[in-house]
Scaffold this motif. Sequence first.
Motif, PDB file in Angstrom:
ATOM      1  N   ALA A 220      33.745  51.106  79.008  1.00 13.78           N
ATOM      2  CA  ALA A 220      33.627  52.367  78.423  1.00 13.78           C
ATOM      3  C   ALA A 220      34.819  53.261  79.102  1.00 13.78           C
ATOM      4  O   ALA A 220      35.195  54.211  78.614  1.00 13.78           O
ATOM      5  CB  ALA A 220      32.485  53.164  78.721  1.00 13.78           C
ATOM      6  N   GLU A 221      35.359  52.719  80.141  1.00 15.05           N
ATOM      7  CA  GLU A 221      36.375  53.502  80.910  1.00 15.05           C
ATOM      8  C   GLU A 221      37.507  53.979  80.197  1.00 15.05           C
ATOM      9  O   GLU A 221      38.143  54.752  80.300  1.00 15.05           O
ATOM     10  CB  GLU A 221      36.797  52.666  82.194  1.00 15.05           C
ATOM     11  N   SER A 222      37.759  53.024  79.278  1.00 14.68           N
ATOM     12  CA  SER A 222      39.439  53.067  78.419  1.00 14.68           C
ATOM     13  C   SER A 222      39.026  53.743  77.223  1.00 14.68           C
ATOM     14  O   SER A 222      39.992  53.671  76.352  1.00 14.68           O
ATOM     15  CB  SER A 222      40.095  51.825  78.345  1.00 14.68           C
ATOM     16  N   LEU A 223      37.918  54.027  76.616  1.00 12.00           N
ATOM     17  CA  LEU A 223      37.451  54.590  75.479  1.00 12.00           C
ATOM     18  C   LEU A 223      36.782  55.968  75.479  1.00 12.00           C
ATOM     19  O   LEU A 223      36.347  56.384  76.532  1.00 12.00           O
ATOM     20  CB  LEU A 223      36.446  53.607  74.693  1.00 12.00           C
ATOM     21  N   VAL A 224      36.966  56.507  74.226  1.00 10.28           N
ATOM     22  CA  VAL A 224      36.438  57.723  73.999  1.00 10.28           C
ATOM     23  C   VAL A 224      35.710  57.821  72.634  1.00 10.28           C
ATOM     24  O   VAL A 224      36.031  57.129  71.796  1.00 10.28           O
ATOM     25  CB  VAL A 224      37.274  58.945  74.279  1.00 10.28           C
ATOM     26  N   GLY A 225      34.874  58.861  72.362  1.00  7.71           N
ATOM     27  CA  GLY A 225      34.303  59.025  71.193  1.00  7.71           C
ATOM     28  C   GLY A 225      35.143  60.310  70.429  1.00  7.71           C
ATOM     29  O   GLY A 225      35.369  61.308  71.254  1.00  7.71           O
ATOM     30  N   LEU A 226      35.207  60.098  69.166  1.00 11.05           N
ATOM     31  CA  LEU A 226      35.886  61.270  68.411  1.00 11.05           C
ATOM     32  C   LEU A 226      34.877  61.618  67.283  1.00 11.05           C
ATOM     33  O   LEU A 226      34.372  60.874  66.559  1.00 11.05           O
ATOM     34  CB  LEU A 226      37.253  60.805  67.959  1.00 11.05           C
ATOM     35  N   LYS A 227      34.702  63.150  67.059  1.00  8.97           N
ATOM     36  CA  LYS A 227      33.861  63.364  65.981  1.00  8.97           C
ATOM     37  C   LYS A 227      34.890  64.435  65.160  1.00  8.97           C
ATOM     38  O   LYS A 227      35.884  65.000  65.832  1.00  8.97           O
ATOM     39  CB  LYS A 227      32.514  64.232  66.613  1.00  8.97           C
ATOM     40  N   MET A 228      34.721  64.438  64.083  1.00 11.71           N
ATOM     41  CA  MET A 228      35.625  65.348  63.056  1.00 11.71           C
ATOM     42  C   MET A 228      34.900  65.421  62.013  1.00 11.71           C
ATOM     43  O   MET A 228      33.989  64.991  61.466  1.00 11.71           O
ATOM     44  CB  MET A 228      36.842  64.494  62.887  1.00 11.71           C
ATOM     45  N   ASN A 229      35.426  66.483  61.115  1.00  4.48           N
ATOM     46  CA  ASN A 229      34.992  66.766  59.887  1.00  4.48           C
ATOM     47  C   ASN A 229      36.091  66.534  58.693  1.00  4.48           C
ATOM     48  O   ASN A 229      37.462  67.197  59.071  1.00  4.48           O
ATOM     49  CB  ASN A 229      34.467  68.388  59.519  1.00  4.48           C
ATOM     50  N   VAL A 230      35.798  66.112  57.738  1.00  5.72           N
ATOM     51  CA  VAL A 230      37.181  65.928  56.732  1.00  5.72           C
ATOM     52  C   VAL A 230      36.483  65.865  55.228  1.00  5.72           C
ATOM     53  O   VAL A 230      35.486  65.852  54.959  1.00  5.72           O
ATOM     54  CB  VAL A 230      37.739  64.519  56.796  1.00  5.72           C
ATOM     55  N   HIS A 231      37.215  66.564  54.337  1.00  9.18           N
ATOM     56  CA  HIS A 231      36.988  66.942  52.952  1.00  9.18           C
ATOM     57  C   HIS A 231      36.816  65.379  52.404  1.00  9.18           C
ATOM     58  O   HIS A 231      37.497  64.500  52.610  1.00  9.18           O
ATOM     59  CB  HIS A 231      37.819  67.834  52.184  1.00  9.18           C
ATOM     60  N   TRP A 258      32.011  68.170  52.432  1.00  8.01           N
ATOM     61  CA  TRP A 258      32.855  67.591  53.662  1.00  8.01           C
ATOM     62  C   TRP A 258      31.782  66.799  54.419  1.00  8.01           C
ATOM     63  O   TRP A 258      30.717  66.604  54.064  1.00  8.01           O
ATOM     64  CB  TRP A 258      33.084  68.893  54.618  1.00  8.01           C
ATOM     65  N   LEU A 259      32.430  65.654  55.118  1.00  4.21           N
ATOM     66  CA  LEU A 259      31.891  64.674  55.666  1.00  4.21           C
ATOM     67  C   LEU A 259      32.081  64.617  57.194  1.00  4.21           C
ATOM     68  O   LEU A 259      33.095  65.366  57.654  1.00  4.21           O
ATOM     69  CB  LEU A 259      32.391  63.328  55.265  1.00  4.21           C
ATOM     70  N   SER A 260      31.217  64.235  57.879  1.00  6.22           N
ATOM     71  CA  SER A 260      31.271  64.161  59.400  1.00  6.22           C
ATOM     72  C   SER A 260      31.546  62.544  59.713  1.00  6.22           C
ATOM     73  O   SER A 260      30.724  61.838  59.301  1.00  6.22           O
ATOM     74  CB  SER A 260      29.952  64.481  60.174  1.00  6.22           C
ATOM     75  N   ILE A 261      32.467  62.563  60.817  1.00  6.86           N
ATOM     76  CA  ILE A 261      32.878  61.144  60.812  1.00  6.86           C
ATOM     77  C   ILE A 261      32.791  61.073  62.329  1.00  6.86           C
ATOM     78  O   ILE A 261      33.304  61.900  63.133  1.00  6.86           O
ATOM     79  CB  ILE A 261      34.409  60.822  60.563  1.00  6.86           C
ATOM     80  N   GLU A 262      32.292  59.715  62.911  1.00 11.57           N
ATOM     81  CA  GLU A 262      32.315  59.442  64.321  1.00 11.57           C
ATOM     82  C   GLU A 262      32.928  58.275  64.631  1.00 11.57           C
ATOM     83  O   GLU A 262      32.361  57.283  63.850  1.00 11.57           O
ATOM     84  CB  GLU A 262      30.898  59.749  64.662  1.00 11.57           C
ATOM     85  N   ILE A 263      33.848  58.067  65.590  1.00  9.28           N
ATOM     86  CA  ILE A 263      34.292  56.710  65.859  1.00  9.28           C
ATOM     87  C   ILE A 263      34.577  56.695  67.510  1.00  9.28           C
ATOM     88  O   ILE A 263      34.570  57.474  68.021  1.00  9.28           O
ATOM     89  CB  ILE A 263      35.628  56.540  65.429  1.00  9.28           C
ATOM     90  N   VAL A 264      34.708  55.335  67.845  1.00 10.69           N
ATOM     91  CA  VAL A 264      35.171  55.260  69.230  1.00 10.69           C
ATOM     92  C   VAL A 264      36.620  54.609  69.166  1.00 10.69           C
ATOM     93  O   VAL A 264      36.701  53.768  68.267  1.00 10.69           O
ATOM     94  CB  VAL A 264      34.101  53.954  69.683  1.00 10.69           C
ATOM     95  N   VAL A 265      37.515  55.109  70.162  1.00  6.14           N
ATOM     96  CA  VAL A 265      38.885  54.707  70.027  1.00  6.14           C
ATOM     97  C   VAL A 265      39.404  54.517  71.592  1.00  6.14           C
ATOM     98  O   VAL A 265      38.604  54.803  72.469  1.00  6.14           O
ATOM     99  CB  VAL A 265      39.672  55.677  69.313  1.00  6.14           C
ATOM    100  N   GLN A 266      40.391  53.780  71.653  1.00  3.76           N
ATOM    101  CA  GLN A 266      40.955  53.738  72.884  1.00  3.76           C
ATOM    102  C   GLN A 266      41.463  55.303  73.229  1.00  3.76           C
ATOM    103  O   GLN A 266      42.325  55.888  72.340  1.00  3.76           O
ATOM    104  CB  GLN A 266      42.279  52.864  72.920  1.00  3.76           C
ATOM    105  N   GLU A 267      41.246  55.482  74.599  1.00  2.87           N
ATOM    106  CA  GLU A 267      41.662  57.084  74.608  1.00  2.87           C
ATOM    107  C   GLU A 267      43.302  57.303  74.739  1.00  2.87           C
ATOM    108  O   GLU A 267      43.771  58.413  74.674  1.00  2.87           O
ATOM    109  CB  GLU A 267      41.097  57.258  76.360  1.00  2.87           C
ATOM    110  N   SER A 268      43.930  56.228  75.005  1.00  6.17           N
ATOM    111  CA  SER A 268      45.560  56.187  75.256  1.00  6.17           C
ATOM    112  C   SER A 268      45.928  56.765  73.873  1.00  6.17           C
ATOM    113  O   SER A 268      47.067  57.057  73.690  1.00  6.17           O
ATOM    114  CB  SER A 268      46.235  54.799  75.615  1.00  6.17           C
ATOM    115  N   THR A 269      45.193  56.428  72.665  1.00  5.95           N
ATOM    116  CA  THR A 269      45.780  56.730  71.134  1.00  5.95           C
ATOM    117  C   THR A 269      45.327  57.938  70.769  1.00  5.95           C
ATOM    118  O   THR A 269      46.138  58.221  69.783  1.00  5.95           O
ATOM    119  CB  THR A 269      45.007  55.743  70.274  1.00  5.95           C
ATOM    120  N   VAL A 270      44.613  58.822  71.529  1.00  9.00           N
ATOM    121  CA  VAL A 270      44.250  59.928  70.739  1.00  9.00           C
ATOM    122  C   VAL A 270      45.293  61.128  71.012  1.00  9.00           C
ATOM    123  O   VAL A 270      45.320  61.739  69.900  1.00  9.00           O
ATOM    124  CB  VAL A 270      43.043  60.701  71.977  1.00  9.00           C
ATOM    125  N   ARG A 271      46.095  61.022  72.071  1.00  7.00           N
ATOM    126  CA  ARG A 271      47.236  62.103  71.842  1.00  7.00           C
ATOM    127  C   ARG A 271      48.168  62.020  70.612  1.00  7.00           C
ATOM    128  O   ARG A 271      48.542  62.796  69.978  1.00  7.00           O
ATOM    129  CB  ARG A 271      48.180  62.166  73.134  1.00  7.00           C
TER     130      ARG A 271
END
Length: 294
Positions: A220-231, A258-271
């Motif tokens: 988990a140290e290198s990962l984060v969760g992202l939530k977002m909304n998209v049409h 609209w849809l709600s999306i939730e994913i797990v990604v590498q923290e380094s990719t978020v920026r």
Amino acid sequence: MSQREKKLKLGIPKGSLQDSTIKLFAKSGWKINLHHRNYFPEINDPDIECSLCRAQEMPVYVQDGTLDVGLTGKDWILENEAEVVTVDELVYSKMSNRPARWVLAVGGDSPYRRPEDLAGKKIATELENFTRRYFQQADIPVEVEFSWGATEAKVVSGLADAIVEVTETGTTIRAHGLRIIAELLTTSTQLIANTRAWEDPWKQDKITQMRTLLQGALRAESLVGLKMNVHQDRLDQLMQILPSLTSPTVSNLYQADWLSIEIVVQESTVRDLIPDLQSIGVEGIIEYPLYKVI
């Protein structure tokens, strides 16, 4: 002895790995509280008893049963030739999440280019037994001397012709005007168990639980969760740019297109990912930390 009376004797490495180990256990669900000048920390688990122990000595105490389980380096297991059960590798350290290396280093202006060039010379190291075996197996006659500290300075001060020292980046080695000519061993932290403790079903279950949660916290140290909304009209575009550990979770928002999306990604990719998401109309982006990924 009843199940309730059983205790798992856990060794926490004292020294450079101490703080990072306690932090890792905290993320895994075990809070370890140190007391000044006390080698027996408290832990929020009635089934576990903690002891502080130098990583160099940990394999000896696990092998003889003083401890049931402990964390130490692969280097110290080899140094002591300890007969223990290696439960798992836990790649973490005081500096970075990468294995450390034991390297052979000489003065920057010395004529030595390879281990063979050190025949008949003196080598200083804390990893004395392993280093001696390394040169014996290579049939290179050297004098190996135990170093009590400040090993990098031994070559500069003329006390040794070369050193075997641990490093992660090589920065300290170079800062002392030394040059690495060989890598002897790559090491990382190991979760080890006493052979008799590992044969005990109750203790093995407890150690296995520990391994699972420690590894989950490390992942988990290198990962984060992202939530977002998209049409919903932009869903296909979104899927083309989303990197994820697993397939994204998609759910419908109440009374909306609209849809709600939730994913797990590498923290380094978020920026770099967030501007791409905004460019296709994604809204309500939330980033949150993860504590364990099992």
